[in-house]
Structure formats: C-alpha cells, structure tokens
Scaffold this active site. Structure first.
Site, short mmCIF file in Angstrom:
data_model
loop_
_atom_site.label_atom_id
_atom_site.label_comp_id
_atom_site.label_asym_id
_atom_site.label_seq_id
_atom_site.Cartn_x
_atom_site.Cartn_y
_atom_site.Cartn_z
N GLY A 22 -0.24 2.79 9.30
CA GLY A 22 0.82 2.75 10.68
C GLY A 22 -0.07 2.33 11.82
O GLY A 22 0.44 2.56 12.72
N MET A 74 -9.73 7.36 -0.37
CA MET A 74 -10.44 7.80 0.86
C MET A 74 -11.17 9.13 0.50
O MET A 74 -10.51 10.11 -0.04
CB MET A 74 -9.39 8.16 2.11
CG MET A 74 -8.65 6.82 2.40
SD MET A 74 -7.74 7.11 3.85
CE MET A 74 -6.96 5.37 3.79
N SER A 119 0.84 -1.26 -0.17
CA SER A 119 -0.03 -0.09 0.15
C SER A 119 1.02 1.20 -0.07
O SER A 119 1.88 1.39 0.77
CB SER A 119 -0.80 -0.05 1.21
OG SER A 119 -1.32 1.30 1.67
N HIS A 145 -8.54 0.22 -3.34
CA HIS A 145 -9.23 0.04 -2.17
C HIS A 145 -10.08 1.28 -1.92
O HIS A 145 -9.79 2.18 -1.65
CB HIS A 145 -8.45 -0.37 -0.78
CG HIS A 145 -8.89 -0.37 0.41
ND1 HIS A 145 -8.34 -0.40 1.39
CD2 HIS A 145 -10.31 -0.48 0.77
CE1 HIS A 145 -9.35 -0.65 2.52
NE2 HIS A 145 -10.48 -0.87 2.06
N MET A 185 -10.60 -6.11 7.08
CA MET A 185 -9.75 -4.99 7.37
C MET A 185 -9.19 -5.55 8.85
O MET A 185 -10.03 -5.75 9.78
CB MET A 185 -10.51 -3.88 7.72
CG MET A 185 -10.81 -2.86 6.48
SD MET A 185 -9.49 -2.47 5.40
CE MET A 185 -8.86 -1.36 6.45
N GLY A 244 -8.68 4.26 7.38
CA GLY A 244 -8.65 5.69 7.42
C GLY A 244 -6.94 6.03 7.38
O GLY A 244 -6.71 7.28 6.79
N PHE A 245 -6.28 5.34 8.08
CA PHE A 245 -4.58 5.61 8.39
C PHE A 245 -3.71 4.49 8.24
O PHE A 245 -4.32 3.42 8.51
CB PHE A 245 -4.55 6.40 9.59
CG PHE A 245 -5.72 7.55 10.00
CD1 PHE A 245 -5.36 8.70 9.30
CD2 PHE A 245 -6.74 7.28 10.44
CE1 PHE A 245 -6.34 9.78 9.58
CE2 PHE A 245 -7.74 8.29 10.89
CZ PHE A 245 -7.36 9.50 10.25
N ASP A 271 -5.15 3.18 -1.97
CA ASP A 271 -6.19 3.41 -0.99
C ASP A 271 -6.72 4.74 -1.46
O ASP A 271 -6.20 5.83 -1.34
CB ASP A 271 -5.65 3.35 0.44
CG ASP A 271 -5.00 2.12 0.98
OD1 ASP A 271 -6.01 1.55 1.03
OD2 ASP A 271 -4.05 1.90 1.15
N ASP A 286 -5.78 -6.29 5.39
CA ASP A 286 -4.98 -4.78 5.42
C ASP A 286 -5.20 -4.22 6.76
O ASP A 286 -6.16 -3.90 7.21
CB ASP A 286 -6.02 -4.29 4.27
CG ASP A 286 -5.39 -3.00 3.96
OD1 ASP A 286 -4.39 -2.44 4.36
OD2 ASP A 286 -6.27 -2.13 3.15
N GLY A 338 1.69 -1.93 4.00
CA GLY A 338 1.93 -0.28 4.03
C GLY A 338 3.14 0.12 4.57
O GLY A 338 4.15 0.08 4.09
N SER A 339 2.83 0.63 5.89
CA SER A 339 4.24 1.04 6.60
C SER A 339 5.36 0.38 6.61
O SER A 339 6.57 0.82 6.97
CB SER A 339 3.95 1.90 7.89
OG SER A 339 3.02 0.76 8.50
N HIS A 395 -1.40 -1.67 -3.93
CA HIS A 395 -2.73 -1.37 -3.25
C HIS A 395 -2.83 0.04 -3.20
O HIS A 395 -1.89 0.78 -2.62
CB HIS A 395 -2.36 -2.22 -1.93
CG HIS A 395 -3.85 -1.86 -1.30
ND1 HIS A 395 -4.99 -2.62 -1.11
CD2 HIS A 395 -4.21 -1.01 -0.24
CE1 HIS A 395 -5.70 -2.47 -0.34
NE2 HIS A 395 -5.36 -1.31 0.03
N MET A 406 -12.22 3.42 0.06
CA MET A 406 -13.03 3.86 1.04
C MET A 406 -13.86 5.17 1.22
O MET A 406 -13.45 6.19 1.46
CB MET A 406 -12.08 4.17 2.23
CG MET A 406 -11.35 2.74 2.68
SD MET A 406 -9.82 2.75 3.57
CE MET A 406 -8.62 2.89 1.99
O1 5SP Z 1 -6.80 0.85 3.88
C1 5SP Z 1 -5.73 0.96 4.53
C2 5SP Z 1 -6.02 1.86 5.63
O2 5SP Z 1 -7.06 2.23 5.74
C3 5SP Z 1 -4.33 0.30 4.58
O3 5SP Z 1 -4.10 0.01 3.07
C4 5SP Z 1 -3.03 1.05 5.05
O4 5SP Z 1 -2.54 1.68 4.03
C5 5SP Z 1 -2.32 -0.08 5.52
O5 5SP Z 1 -1.10 0.21 6.14
P1 5SP Z 1 -0.24 -0.35 7.34
O6 5SP Z 1 -1.42 -0.57 8.35
O7 5SP Z 1 0.14 -1.65 6.71
O8 5SP Z 1 0.70 0.74 7.62
FE FE2 Z 2 -6.12 -0.32 2.15
#
Ligand code: 5SP
Ligand code: FE2
Length: 223
Positions: free
Chosen positions: A146, A36, A7, A65, A138, A143-144, A34, A176, A198-199, A32, A67
């Site tokens: 990390g 929003m 992501s 994805h 999920m 929404g965020f 995201d 995710d 992601g992070s 991926h 949202m």
């Molecule tokens: O959809 C989402 C957050 O809403 C994700 O795709 C995050 O971007 C995943 O990030 P990490 O939790 O892996 O940092």
């Molecule tokens: Fe996502």
C-alpha cells in the site's frame, strides 16, 4: 506478454485460501508471495508451511520474494513448498556471495531472481545478469503493502532493460510496489514485463474482478 503477479500481502490472512482462489479465478498469471523475516525488513509475514498449504489451491507459478537476511538456508524449504521462482535481495547480508546463492537456487530446479531496493544501483547486478532469470526493481522500499510508487525507479528500469539487451535479452524485469492503473503504463514503457500488484488487487472488495480488470487492461495494450 506482460505477466501479472498479484501479491497477497494485503489479502485477508484469515481467509487466504479463498483470497488465492479468487485471484486464480480472475485469471492471474503468477502468484507473488512476500516472505519477510523481521530483520531485513521490519515486518514478519509467512513461511514455507503457508506457501505449501496455498500450493493446493493454485496451479500457477509461485513467485516467492524473499525479504530475508539469510536466504541460503531457506532455499530448499521454499523449493519443497512448491516455489517456482525465488528472488533474493542484493542487499541482504547473506547475499555477499550472490553468484553462489543464484547457483544454489538454480541447482534446486528453480528460476532465480534478484531484487534491488530503490536506493541500490541496478548496475551492481551486471556481473550476474546472464545467470539470472529475473531482476526485481523495487518501486517502493520493501516491508509493507500500500505504499506510493517512487518515480525515480523508472530510470533504473530503463537502464536495466538496456543492460539486459547486452547480457540477457530474455531477462524478466519485475516491478513491485505501488503498481496500479495509474503507474503500470510507465513501468511497461520503461521495460518492465512482470507486474506485481498488491493492494490494487487485494483491496478487501473484489480481488477476482480486479485481476480481470488488470488482465483486460494488459491484453488491450497488446492488441
Ligand atoms: O514486496 C512488497 C512489499 O515489500 C510487495 O510485494 C507489496 O506487497 C506490493 O504491494 P502494493 O505496493 O502493490 O500494495
Ligand atoms: Fe514483493
């Protein structure tokens, strides 16, 4: 095979082209993205123009994805932008007629996914399971990037895998949120086969090396 879908949410948005190229060079399977809308979740990210712009730098499936509260009117825009898989949220107000939205995604020639938040029972998707290509569990509240993995979601993954055996044996189960070296084995054991990371990949240091590390880890466990 376990699919790795990084992501870009925590990537350097001032340098997205390079960030995407690094993930691709590292050998990721999908990307991926995201989306929003500031309504379904408090955050606002990117739209179809950026997805289309990034398409030029990655010849791998784009896993979008959504949202957003009202995905229906946006589906064609993402199809035209180069999406391959589009995932909507069961909880979105515009997904009241979820079966119709799924049909709409498939009519556009895309693979259809549906996501459930940590507080939503996955059993709500049983009536549409055979129409879906992928379910996204999920593992954090959306929404965020990390955030920390929510352990209770493991039971939902296992219940979904059992439901899929009955209705859709080849269902992709994506997870995710908070997926990293410490949590990935437990979600795979529970039945997930698409990991969004992601992070733990876009850490501001070495996304390419991180992708290689996760791919190697996943390949080792397949031997
Ligand atoms: O959809 C989402 C957050 O809403 C994700 O795709 C995050 O971007 C995943 O990030 P990490 O939790 O892996 O940092
Ligand atoms: Fe996502």
């Amino acid at each position: 095979m376990i699919v790795l879908s990084p992501s870009i949410l925590t990537a350097d948005f001032g340098n997205l082209q390079e960030e995407v190229e690094k993930a691709v060079r590292g050998g990721c399977d999908w990307l991926h993205l995201d989306i929003m809308d500031g309504h379904f979740v408090p955050n606002i990210t990117i739209g179809p123009m950026i997805v289309k712009a990034l398409r030029r730098y990655a010849a791998i499936p784009f896993d979008v994805h959504l949202m957003v509260e009202n995905p229906d009117g946006l589906l064609k825009l993402y199809a035209d932008a180069g999406a391959d898989i589009v995932t909507v949220h069961q909880e979105a107000s515009g997904c009241r007629h979820l079966h119709r939205t799924i049909q709409h995604i498939k009519e556009l020639g895309l693979k259809a996914g549906c996501a459930v938040n940590p507080g939503t029972p996955v059993e709500l998707l049983e009536p549409v399971l055979m129409d879906l290509d992928m379910v996204l569990i999920m593992t954090v509240n959306p929404g965020f990037g990390g955030q920390s993995f929510i352990p209770s979601t493991l039971h939902k993954i296992a219940r979904l895998r059992a439901m899929a055996e009955k209705w859709k044996p080849d269902l992709l189960i994506q997870v995710d949120g908070g997926i990293n070296a410490a949590t990935c084995e437990s979600v795979i054991q529970a039945g997930a086969n698409v990991l969004v990371v992601g992070s733990a990949i876009f850490d501001g240091v070495d996304p390419e090396g991180n992708v290689r590390k996760y791919k190697a880890l996943l390949e080792r466990r397949e031997d």
